[in-house]
Design a protein around this motif. Structure first.
Motif, PDB file in Angstrom:
ATOM      1  N   ALA A  30       0.817  -1.205   0.000  1.00 47.15           N
ATOM      2  CA  ALA A  30       0.000   0.000   0.000  1.00 47.15           C
ATOM      3  C   ALA A  30       0.852   1.256   0.000  1.00 47.15           C
ATOM      4  CB  ALA A  30      -0.936  -0.006   1.203  1.00 47.15           C
ATOM      5  N   ASP A  31       2.056   1.155   0.630  1.00 49.43           N
ATOM      6  CA  ASP A  31       2.889   2.347   0.720  1.00 49.43           C
ATOM      7  C   ASP A  31       3.880   2.467  -0.437  1.00 49.43           C
ATOM      8  OD1 ASP A  31       5.342   1.130   3.158  1.00 49.43           O
ATOM      9  OD2 ASP A  31       4.440   0.204   1.388  1.00 49.43           O
ATOM     10  N   ALA A  32       3.829   1.540  -1.410  1.00 44.87           N
ATOM     11  CA  ALA A  32       4.769   1.586  -2.521  1.00 44.87           C
ATOM     12  C   ALA A  32       4.273   2.487  -3.650  1.00 44.87           C
ATOM     13  CB  ALA A  32       5.023   0.178  -3.050  1.00 44.87           C
ATOM     14  N   LEU A  33       2.957   2.542  -3.844  1.00 43.44           N
ATOM     15  CA  LEU A  33       2.367   3.394  -4.872  1.00 43.44           C
ATOM     16  C   LEU A  33       1.026   3.882  -4.329  1.00 43.44           C
ATOM     17  CD1 LEU A  33       2.543   4.536  -7.775  1.00 43.44           C
ATOM     18  CD2 LEU A  33       1.292   2.516  -8.539  1.00 43.44           C
ATOM     19  N   GLN A  34       1.009   5.103  -3.857  1.00 39.34           N
ATOM     20  CA  GLN A  34      -0.195   5.671  -3.271  1.00 39.34           C
ATOM     21  C   GLN A  34      -0.813   6.665  -4.244  1.00 39.34           C
ATOM     22  OE1 GLN A  34       1.124   7.356   0.429  1.00 39.34           O
ATOM     23  NE2 GLN A  34       1.201   5.378   1.470  1.00 39.34           N
ATOM     24  N   VAL A  35      -2.118   6.564  -4.434  1.00 31.33           N
ATOM     25  CA  VAL A  35      -2.817   7.424  -5.385  1.00 31.33           C
ATOM     26  C   VAL A  35      -4.051   8.016  -4.709  1.00 31.33           C
ATOM     27  CG1 VAL A  35      -3.903   7.589  -7.657  1.00 31.33           C
ATOM     28  CG2 VAL A  35      -2.049   5.941  -7.280  1.00 31.33           C
ATOM     29  N   MET A  36      -4.256   9.319  -4.919  1.00 32.94           N
ATOM     30  CA  MET A  36      -5.420   9.998  -4.360  1.00 32.94           C
ATOM     31  C   MET A  36      -6.054  10.874  -5.425  1.00 32.94           C
ATOM     32  SD  MET A  36      -5.666  12.632  -1.100  1.00 32.94           S
ATOM     33  CE  MET A  36      -4.758  13.926  -1.962  1.00 32.94           C
ATOM     34  N   LEU A  37      -7.383  10.836  -5.517  1.00 29.69           N
ATOM     35  CA  LEU A  37      -8.130  11.670  -6.450  1.00 29.69           C
ATOM     36  C   LEU A  37      -8.830  12.790  -5.690  1.00 29.69           C
ATOM     37  CD1 LEU A  37      -9.888   8.904  -8.602  1.00 29.69           C
ATOM     38  CD2 LEU A  37      -7.626   9.916  -8.939  1.00 29.69           C
ATOM     39  N   LYS A  38      -8.819  13.983  -6.276  1.00 29.41           N
ATOM     40  CA  LYS A  38      -9.502  15.119  -5.662  1.00 29.41           C
ATOM     41  C   LYS A  38     -10.078  16.016  -6.762  1.00 29.41           C
ATOM     42  CE  LYS A  38      -8.861  19.000  -2.499  1.00 29.41           C
ATOM     43  NZ  LYS A  38      -7.914  19.803  -1.692  1.00 29.41           N
ATOM     44  N   PRO A  39     -11.388  16.352  -6.728  1.00 25.46           N
ATOM     45  CA  PRO A  39     -12.390  15.863  -5.773  1.00 25.46           C
ATOM     46  C   PRO A  39     -12.781  14.420  -6.099  1.00 25.46           C
ATOM     47  CG  PRO A  39     -13.467  17.185  -7.437  1.00 25.46           C
ATOM     48  CD  PRO A  39     -11.983  17.271  -7.726  1.00 25.46           C
ATOM     49  N   ASN A  40     -13.304  13.766  -5.117  1.00 18.67           N
ATOM     50  CA  ASN A  40     -13.771  12.394  -5.309  1.00 18.67           C
ATOM     51  C   ASN A  40     -15.027  12.183  -4.475  1.00 18.67           C
ATOM     52  OD1 ASN A  40     -13.843   9.783  -6.241  1.00 18.67           O
ATOM     53  ND2 ASN A  40     -12.347   9.010  -4.775  1.00 18.67           N
ATOM     54  N   PRO A  41     -16.221  12.093  -5.088  1.00 19.29           N
ATOM     55  CA  PRO A  41     -16.426  11.978  -6.532  1.00 19.29           C
ATOM     56  C   PRO A  41     -16.524  13.352  -7.218  1.00 19.29           C
ATOM     57  CG  PRO A  41     -18.513  11.664  -5.420  1.00 19.29           C
ATOM     58  CD  PRO A  41     -17.487  11.849  -4.343  1.00 19.29           C
ATOM     59  N   PRO A  42     -16.120  13.440  -8.481  1.00 21.67           N
ATOM     60  CA  PRO A  42     -16.273  14.674  -9.255  1.00 21.67           C
ATOM     61  C   PRO A  42     -17.621  14.681  -9.985  1.00 21.67           C
ATOM     62  CG  PRO A  42     -14.970  13.115 -10.501  1.00 21.67           C
ATOM     63  CD  PRO A  42     -15.336  12.424  -9.208  1.00 21.67           C
ATOM     64  N   VAL A  43     -17.967  15.849 -10.546  1.00 24.17           N
ATOM     65  CA  VAL A  43     -19.126  15.967 -11.422  1.00 24.17           C
ATOM     66  C   VAL A  43     -18.654  16.538 -12.756  1.00 24.17           C
ATOM     67  CG1 VAL A  43     -20.787  16.228  -9.546  1.00 24.17           C
ATOM     68  CG2 VAL A  43     -19.709  18.257 -10.530  1.00 24.17           C
ATOM     69  N   LEU A  44     -19.509  16.437 -13.767  1.00 29.42           N
ATOM     70  CA  LEU A  44     -19.152  16.902 -15.102  1.00 29.42           C
ATOM     71  C   LEU A  44     -18.672  18.356 -15.070  1.00 29.42           C
ATOM     72  CD1 LEU A  44     -22.088  15.438 -17.253  1.00 29.42           C
ATOM     73  CD2 LEU A  44     -19.771  14.513 -16.978  1.00 29.42           C
ATOM     74  N   GLY A  45     -17.532  18.601 -15.680  1.00 27.16           N
ATOM     75  CA  GLY A  45     -16.929  19.929 -15.711  1.00 27.16           C
ATOM     76  C   GLY A  45     -15.795  20.111 -14.730  1.00 27.16           C
ATOM     77  N   ASP A  46     -15.687  19.203 -13.749  1.00 26.66           N
ATOM     78  CA  ASP A  46     -14.618  19.313 -12.754  1.00 26.66           C
ATOM     79  C   ASP A  46     -13.258  18.953 -13.345  1.00 26.66           C
ATOM     80  OD1 ASP A  46     -16.229  20.127 -10.695  1.00 26.66           O
ATOM     81  OD2 ASP A  46     -16.372  18.163  -9.729  1.00 26.66           O
ATOM     82  N   THR A  47     -12.219  19.533 -12.749  1.00 31.87           N
ATOM     83  CA  THR A  47     -10.847  19.097 -12.984  1.00 31.87           C
ATOM     84  C   THR A  47     -10.454  18.169 -11.845  1.00 31.87           C
ATOM     85  OG1 THR A  47     -10.291  21.206 -14.037  1.00 31.87           O
ATOM     86  CG2 THR A  47      -8.458  19.815 -13.318  1.00 31.87           C
ATOM     87  N   VAL A  48     -10.073  16.944 -12.179  1.00 32.02           N
ATOM     88  CA  VAL A  48      -9.693  15.971 -11.155  1.00 32.02           C
ATOM     89  C   VAL A  48      -8.175  15.962 -11.016  1.00 32.02           C
ATOM     90  CG1 VAL A  48      -9.799  13.560 -10.419  1.00 32.02           C
ATOM     91  CG2 VAL A  48     -11.710  14.567 -11.695  1.00 32.02           C
ATOM     92  N   SER A  49      -7.691  16.242  -9.806  1.00 31.59           N
ATOM     93  CA  SER A  49      -6.259  16.153  -9.529  1.00 31.59           C
ATOM     94  C   SER A  49      -5.934  14.727  -9.092  1.00 31.59           C
ATOM     95  CB  SER A  49      -5.860  17.124  -8.412  1.00 31.59           C
ATOM     96  OG  SER A  49      -6.089  18.454  -8.799  1.00 31.59           O
ATOM     97  N   VAL A  50      -4.924  14.141  -9.724  1.00 33.28           N
ATOM     98  CA  VAL A  50      -4.463  12.800  -9.364  1.00 33.28           C
ATOM     99  C   VAL A  50      -3.100  12.959  -8.696  1.00 33.28           C
ATOM    100  CG1 VAL A  50      -3.953  10.469 -10.178  1.00 33.28           C
ATOM    101  CG2 VAL A  50      -5.642  11.870 -11.387  1.00 33.28           C
ATOM    102  N   TRP A  51      -3.058  12.694  -7.386  1.00 35.91           N
ATOM    103  CA  TRP A  51      -1.814  12.809  -6.632  1.00 35.91           C
ATOM    104  C   TRP A  51      -1.216  11.423  -6.446  1.00 35.91           C
ATOM    105  CZ3 TRP A  51       0.878  17.083  -5.472  1.00 35.91           C
ATOM    106  CH2 TRP A  51       0.219  18.311  -5.627  1.00 35.91           C
ATOM    107  N   ILE A  52       0.064  11.299  -6.768  1.00 34.07           N
ATOM    108  CA  ILE A  52       0.730  10.001  -6.759  1.00 34.07           C
ATOM    109  C   ILE A  52       1.985  10.107  -5.907  1.00 34.07           C
ATOM    110  CG2 ILE A  52       1.749   8.192  -8.213  1.00 34.07           C
ATOM    111  CD1 ILE A  52       0.225   9.758 -10.576  1.00 34.07           C
ATOM    112  N   ALA A  53       2.155   9.162  -4.987  1.00 34.82           N
ATOM    113  CA  ALA A  53       3.360   9.083  -4.164  1.00 34.82           C
ATOM    114  C   ALA A  53       3.999   7.718  -4.363  1.00 34.82           C
ATOM    115  CB  ALA A  53       3.033   9.287  -2.691  1.00 34.82           C
TER     116      ALA A  53
END
Length: 293
Positions: A30-53
């Motif tokens: 779990a700590d080798a590749l961590q991914v977070m989406l923001k906002p989650n859940p999004p709605v049509l028109g949103d920009t989704v940020s994908v943060w990766i560690a």
């Protein structure tokens, strides 16, 4: 505590099996590749940020894709990356799979893209409507600008309001033309009813990468300025009466770049501000009030 030989052998064997499974099935700690989406859940028109560690600091960017379309990831610190997924009113709401691959590991995240109601307008046109079609030169210049993906990030925090006028047409409005619904159309920006000649400011820092004028053939957009904020984020300003910058200039947030006008396909003085992420027109609201990083 003393570990007996057969227990030590069993522990080593289990560790080896876990490592083999990770290689074969893409299973990662779990700590080798961590991914977070923001906002989650999004709605049509949103920009989704994908943060990766990631644990490793190879400098090789991870890949991010949705529906086989790949989006660039940018390094934000030693082992952290960020990608943007744009969504538009033309997308299909529902469950999406965000696939992230990095350091030989892969994670698939479920993203429930929510629906959203957009207002509709009915517009009746007379004649050929040729003034609503861009010239080839105009189309090529604007299209190339929207595709820019500069590695550097120039903005910081929430975007400023580009004009003090009231909003007359919001993002995402759908239209009927002469009674027929335009399936591929939505209002790609926000219109501000600023007074003729009132200042238009850069909502965030960036380089001016597009300047187009009516005299050059900008028939639809009118006098236009495009600012590259970096990492696939661009602002475009249409129908200007005056332009105060030139291509290659670096502008700061709040700097005047032009004045409100009615050039191009405009029924009266107003500013059209469009914000694009990875080539798609997105809802600027979150960028204005919350800031997207």
């Amino acid at each position: 505590m003393v570990i007996r030989p057969f227990k030590l052998t069993l522990l080593i064997g289990l560790s080896l099996l876990s490592a083999i499974a990770a290689v074969i099935f893409g299973v990662a700690k779990a700590d080798a590749l961590q991914v977070m989406l923001k906002p989650n859940p999004p709605v049509l028109g949103d920009t989704v940020s994908v943060w990766i560690a990631t644990d490793q600091k190879t400098g090789v960017p991870p890949t991010v894709s949705v529906d086989r379309k790949q989006f660039p990831a940018f390094q934000m610190s030693a082992n952290r990356w960020r990608a943007f997924i744009p969504t538009t009113p033309l997308d299909q709401a529902g469950l999406k799979q965000v696939v992230v691959t990095g350091d030989g590991l892969q994670q698939t995240l479920a993203m429930q893209l929510g629906d959203r109601d957009f207002p509709t307008q009915s517009i009746w046109l007379s004649g050929s409507g040729s003034d609503l079609e861009p010239t080839d030169y105009e189309w090529d210049k604007v299209s190339a600008f929207k595709k820019l993906v500069t590695p550097q990030k120039f903005w910081n925090g929430a975007f400023l309001k580009p004009n003090e006028g009231e909003i007359t047409t919001g993002f995402g409005v759908r239209r009927y033309y002469n009674g027929e619904f335009a399936n591929d159309y939505y209002h790609r920006g926000i219109d501000y009813a600023g007074g003729y000649g009132s200042p238009v400011i850069a909502p965030a820092a960036g380089y001016v990468r597009l300047v187009g004028t009516v005299s050059q053939g900008f028939r639809l957009h009118g006098n236009t300025v495009g600012v590259d904020h970096g990492q696939g984020v661009e602002s475009i300003f249409l129908h200007l009466s005056e332009i105060y910058v030139k291509e290659g200039d670096f502008v700061k947030a709040g700097q005047a770049i032009g004045a409100v006008g009615a050039t191009g396909a405009a029924t009266g003085p107003h500013l059209h501000w469009g914000l694009y992420v990875n080539g798609e027109s997105i809802n600027p609201v979150a960028w204005r009030y919350e800031g997207v990083e």
